[in-house]
Design an enzyme around this catalytic site. Structure first.
Site, PDB file in Angstrom:
ATOM      1  CD  GLU A  65     -10.239   3.441  -1.457  1.00  0.00           C
ATOM      2  OE1 GLU A  65     -10.877   3.782  -0.130  1.00  0.00           O
ATOM      3  OE2 GLU A  65      -9.180   3.184  -0.767  1.00  0.00           O
ATOM      4  CD1 TRP A  77     -10.399  -2.263   5.646  1.00  0.00           C
ATOM      5  CD2 TRP A  77      -8.008  -2.383   4.778  1.00  0.00           C
ATOM      6  NE1 TRP A  77     -10.323  -2.648   4.597  1.00  0.00           N
ATOM      7  CE2 TRP A  77      -9.481  -2.295   3.329  1.00  0.00           C
ATOM      8  CE3 TRP A  77      -7.285  -2.834   4.584  1.00  0.00           C
ATOM      9  CZ2 TRP A  77      -9.040  -3.361   1.952  1.00  0.00           C
ATOM     10  CZ3 TRP A  77      -6.893  -2.724   2.907  1.00  0.00           C
ATOM     11  CH2 TRP A  77      -8.007  -2.905   1.720  1.00  0.00           C
ATOM     12  CG  ASP A 119      -2.524   0.465   1.171  1.00  0.00           C
ATOM     13  OD1 ASP A 119      -2.133   1.598   0.599  1.00  0.00           O
ATOM     14  OD2 ASP A 119      -3.604   0.032   0.468  1.00  0.00           O
ATOM     15  CG  ASP A 125     -11.775  -1.008   8.782  1.00  0.00           C
ATOM     16  OD1 ASP A 125     -11.932  -1.434   9.212  1.00  0.00           O
ATOM     17  OD2 ASP A 125     -10.755   0.166   8.276  1.00  0.00           O
ATOM     18  CG  HIS A 131      -4.499   1.767  -2.184  1.00  0.00           C
ATOM     19  ND1 HIS A 131      -4.912   2.347  -1.280  1.00  0.00           N
ATOM     20  CD2 HIS A 131      -5.750   2.111  -2.527  1.00  0.00           C
ATOM     21  CE1 HIS A 131      -5.480   2.477  -1.050  1.00  0.00           C
ATOM     22  NE2 HIS A 131      -6.270   2.666  -1.629  1.00  0.00           N
ATOM     23  CD  GLU A 149      -6.244   2.024   7.365  1.00  0.00           C
ATOM     24  OE1 GLU A 149      -6.644   1.607   7.778  1.00  0.00           O
ATOM     25  OE2 GLU A 149      -7.079   2.727   5.644  1.00  0.00           O
TER      26      GLU A 149
HETATM   27  C1  ACM Z   1     -10.645  -0.534   0.542  1.00  0.00           C
HETATM   28  O1  ACM Z   1     -11.247  -0.919   1.729  1.00  0.00           O
HETATM   29  N1  ACM Z   1     -10.259  -0.040  -0.433  1.00  0.00           N
HETATM   30  C2  ACM Z   1     -10.712  -1.924  -0.735  1.00  0.00           C
END
Ligand code: ACM
Length: 558
Positions: free
Chosen positions: A332, A473, A185, A425, A256, A475
């Site tokens: 994205e 995820w 990423d 998340d 990404h 973060e």
């Molecule tokens: C994603 O959550 N951008 C796949």
């Protein structure tokens, strides 16, 4: 419940439990193990994990005579069952696990462990020599879905190899069978690529990290990084295969990708920005610095994919697995740089494409053909549907159900992982004590009532729903304690959704799930999982003062 049925507290719920309910098998020092050909993974796991936990050696049964059947655990394949189905029979004389295939026998051993109580989830005996009684019963069980996935984002915060192996054990305990590893990423590149060493030399670490949501003013002012060597990956894949878990790697393109561009600036849109000034990103959000759609980029990533394919063999998990899949991300990808780039615009003209969306479809299509020519299947986030999708490709439907519906209607296989339901998340309670709250409030009950098959698909279209996946995820999860907190107990509810034959969401018996969870929390305790207690976060699980994004409604920007 029928007269001869008995209650148990297995998670995920089994299809049927029957039997006389009389007597029990005593699991002790004299218990032997007899494994028929084809049941080696279950045999090895029983000795190394279950035997070790209880301090029981489980020696091989001496012969196959009827007297040896007493006091033994017997493992068999049974053609009459589906490959992942099993029948577990417990009498006062022994335990028999029959599976349709090796995976079915293995899932049967995971149920057996739950019947033995929390001690069976430890790594060494706490009551050496103790016998463990299992009530006589017959369990018939089979999964609802073939793809029962967990995605770990090891790019935003690196999870060292031991943590991944631990998660594979946790997945096996919940009969989950696909680990989707988000390996790259903007914030980090996590897999060694021999021909491009700077991907990890430069791309695997950042000098500081935003602490909390990107709106937070806080920084963690220390380097963060790490990556898996190629041998680490081989070990992870082999460890997973022993547990009938397929590991699907994700190399995210063309968005990404800032970590890759920081390592090799020529991969970026050099005619739009000075890509030599980019570093591995230290913040969160959707990043404008995407790959340039050039031949150089295609050749570079073919080289990357070639090495990655070698590390994740297509046959690693056999016919019940998904090892032939390769995830190319595709989500994205802002198009601003492509709009501003003479090189990208020239490519659009050359290829006769309508716009930048079609340019992305061309980019993805290139790798779809490239992978298909190597006997592999492409899977990507649902943005890959935009601009047309190549034949064999499959879709991870994350922006709700729509992508999954469109994919299935167009004849593509789909894995349902909508962010509104199964992005772990997102916070699990509306309370102010919830650590770094992100996005939607999705409680344990919300996850329990998640339905992977979109109601508007007919039976034939629904066959394209391979299954479901929970996505983690990271973060705002800087270590494994935070990953545990966000994942559990909701991953247990998710596992039941993916495995068990539950009724429609509104008719699901959440009270019964909670009853079984009270036993399951003891198992998670024995496994050392730092779950969110039903009463809310423990003091050391709170993160006062670290800003999340406290909204409850779209759009949930991470
Ligand atoms: C994603 O959550 N951008 C796949």
């Amino acid at each position: 419940m029928a007269q001869d049925e008995i209650e148990n507290d297995v998670i995920p719920a089994v299809r049927a439990v029957g039997g006389t309910g009389r007597g029990a098998f005593l699991f002790d020092q004299d218990t032997t193990l007899r494994a028929a050909p084809g049941t080696g993974t279950a045999e090895r796991w029983l000795r190394t994990a279950l035997g070790t936990a209880l301090g029981l050696p489980l020696p091989a049964a001496a012969s196959s005579g009827p007297e040896q059947a007493a006091k033994s655990i017997r493992l068999h394949l049974d053609d009459a069952l589906e490959p992942e189905a099993y029948r577990l029979s417990v009498t006062d004389r022994g335990v028999e696990i029959r599976g349709g295939g090796p995976a079915g026998v293995f899932w049967g051993t995971q149920t057996l462990r739950q019947l033995l109580g929390p001690d069976a989830f430890r790594r060494a005996p706490v009551r050496p020599g103790a016998a463990h009684a299992i009530p006589a019963q017959v369990i018939e069980d089979a999964p609802r879905f073939r793809w029962r996935g967990l995605m770990l984002d090891v790019a935003r915060h690196f999870m060292p190899k031991d943590g991944v192996l631990r998660y594979l054990d946790l997945m096996a305990a919940h009969k989950l069978n696909v680990l989707h590893l988000h390996l790259t990423d903007d914030q980090g590149w996590r897999v060694e690529i021999k021909r491009y060493p700077k991907l990890t030399e430069t791309g695997s670490w950042r000098s500081r990290t935003k602490f909390g949501h990107r709106a937070s003013p806080l920084w963690e002012d220390k380097p963060h990084g790490g990556y898996y060597t190629q041998d680490d990956i081989r070990e992870i894949v082999a460890y997973a295969a022993e547990r009938h878990i397929s590991v699907v790697p994700e190399i995210d393109v063309p968005g990404h990708s800032q970590a890759a561009i920081a390592a090799y600036p020529e991969l970026g849109n050099t005619d739009v920005i000075d890509t030599t000034a980019l570093t591995v990103w230290d913040n969160w959000g959707v990043n404008p610095n995407v790959l340039a759609p050039t031949d150089n980029t295609l050749r570079f990533y073919e080289g990357v994919f070639e090495e990655v394919l070698g590390l994740f063999p297509a046959d690693a998990t056999g016919s019940t697995g998904f090892s032939e899949f390769f995830h190319i991300g595709g989500d994205e990808c802002p198009k601003d740089q492509w709009r501003a780039s003479p090189t990208a615009q020239a490519r659009i003209g050359e290829l006769g494409l309508a716009d930048e969306d079609e340019l992305q479809a061309w980019f993805v299509g290139h790798f779809d053909k490239w992978l298909a020519a190597r006997g592999r299947r492409l899977i990507g986030w649902d943005e890959i549907l935009e601009g047309g999708l190549a034949d064999g490709a499959a879709v991870s439907s994350w922006r709700g159900y729509a992508g999954g519906i469109a994919a299935a209607l167009a004849g593509h296989d789909v894995v349902m992982c909508p962010e509104q339901q199964v992005y772990l998340d997102h916070r699990q309670d509306a309370g102010v004590d919830e650590p770094v709250p992100i996005g939607y409030v999705r409680t344990l009950e919300d996850v329990y009532r998640f339905e992977p098959v979109p109601p508007r698909l007919d039976a034939e279209q629904a066959c394209h729903v391979l299954g479901a996946q929970a996505n983690v995820w990271t973060e705002v999860m800087e270590d494994s304690a935070r990953v545990d907190y966000q994942s559990f107990p909701r991953l247990a509810a998710f596992a039941e959704v993916a495995w068990s034959a539950l009724p429609a969401p509104s008719r699901r018996d959440f009270a019964d799930f909670e009853r079984r969870m009270s036993a399951h929390y003891r198992r998670l305790d024995a496994l050392g999982v730092g779950y969110r207690p039903p009463t809310g976060p423990l003091p050391w699980q709170r993160r006062p003062g670290v800003l999340g994004r406290p909204i409850d409604g779209p759009p949930p920007v991470r």
